[in-house]
Scaffold this motif. Structure first.
Motif, PDB file in Angstrom:
ATOM      1  N   UNK A   1       0.868  -1.182   0.000  1.00 26.15           N
ATOM      2  CA  UNK A   1       0.000   0.000   0.000  1.00 26.15           C
ATOM      3  C   UNK A   1       0.901   1.227   0.000  1.00 26.15           C
ATOM      4  N   UNK A   2       1.121   1.781  -1.157  1.00 25.49           N
ATOM      5  CA  UNK A   2       1.942   2.980  -1.297  1.00 25.49           C
ATOM      6  C   UNK A   2       1.071   4.051  -1.932  1.00 25.49           C
ATOM      7  N   UNK A   3       0.561   5.006  -1.134  1.00 29.98           N
ATOM      8  CA  UNK A   3      -0.354   6.009  -1.668  1.00 29.98           C
ATOM      9  C   UNK A   3       0.177   6.666  -2.949  1.00 29.98           C
ATOM     10  N   UNK A   4      -0.729   6.804  -3.891  1.00 33.82           N
ATOM     11  CA  UNK A   4      -0.458   7.417  -5.203  1.00 33.82           C
ATOM     12  C   UNK A   4       0.488   6.603  -6.078  1.00 33.82           C
TER      13      UNK A   4
ATOM     14  N   UNK B   1       0.985   2.399  -5.608  1.00 32.86           N
ATOM     15  CA  UNK B   1       0.779   0.950  -5.796  1.00 32.86           C
ATOM     16  C   UNK B   1      -0.120   0.340  -4.730  1.00 32.86           C
ATOM     17  N   UNK B   2      -0.857  -0.691  -5.154  1.00 32.86           N
ATOM     18  CA  UNK B   2      -1.615  -1.556  -4.250  1.00 32.86           C
ATOM     19  C   UNK B   2      -1.316  -2.993  -4.687  1.00 32.86           C
TER      20      UNK B   2
ATOM     21  N   UNK C   1      -1.116 -13.539  -6.887  1.00 39.83           N
ATOM     22  CA  UNK C   1      -0.896 -12.150  -6.510  1.00 39.83           C
ATOM     23  C   UNK C   1      -1.445 -11.220  -7.586  1.00 39.83           C
ATOM     24  N   UNK C   2      -1.724 -10.004  -7.162  1.00 37.86           N
ATOM     25  CA  UNK C   2      -2.157  -8.957  -8.077  1.00 37.86           C
ATOM     26  C   UNK C   2      -1.545  -7.643  -7.647  1.00 37.86           C
ATOM     27  N   UNK C   3      -1.403  -6.726  -8.602  1.00 39.11           N
ATOM     28  CA  UNK C   3      -0.776  -5.449  -8.263  1.00 39.11           C
ATOM     29  C   UNK C   3      -1.258  -4.358  -9.215  1.00 39.11           C
TER      30      UNK C   3
END
Length: 146
Positions: A66-69, A71-72, A83-85
């Motif tokens: 969880x990296x705002x702006x 990546x999720x 996995x998904x990204x």
């Protein structure tokens, strides 16, 4: 796969950080039910009722990145694993965003195992995910009504 969206990464993030709203742009997602008190960030766990044609399943997921702006990341821990990204990459000096979607799924043997993952992923899910990306793009780029 990826799509370019005419909005900043922060604007795109506003549309994707609310996991519960993913049903508004993911055509295969019917409902999202949280299993944790958290609704954002690493450790958030949820069930996603998924429907692809006549097939329905509950996809159990946990947020692993969880990296705002930016990546999720998720881990699929249900019937289908993997996995998904999502990635948000600034383009055009940050005025636009390249929204990327990567999935690596493992199907159980009775859904065809690796062959099922290839057929399901490439031939069935990929077109759905591309449609989802187009819907997200439209959602983010559409002006809000007063």
């Amino acid at each position: 796969m990826a799509i370019d969206i005419s909005a900043t990464p922060a604007q795109v993030w506003q549309a994707v950080e609310a996991i519960e709203d993913h049903v508004s742009w993911m055509h295969d997602a019917v409902a999202i039910r949280f299993q944790t008190d958290r609704r954002r960030g690493v450790g958030t766990a949820f069930l996603c009722d998924t429907k692809v044609g006549p097939f329905k399943l509950v996809d159990r997921m946990e947020i692993t990145e969880w990296t705002p702006n930016a990546a999720i990341g998720v881990r699929h821990v249900g019937l289908v694993t993997g996995t998904g990204r999502f990635t948000l990459t600034p383009i055009d000096l940050g005025r636009r965003t390249r929204f990327g979607w990567d999935e690596s799924l493992v199907f159980p043997w009775w859904l065809g195992g690796p062959f099922g993952a290839f057929v399901g992923g490439r031939l069935v899910l990929r077109p759905i995910w591309k449609r989802n990306l187009r819907t997200l793009k439209h959602l983010v780029e559409s002006p809000l009504l007063p």
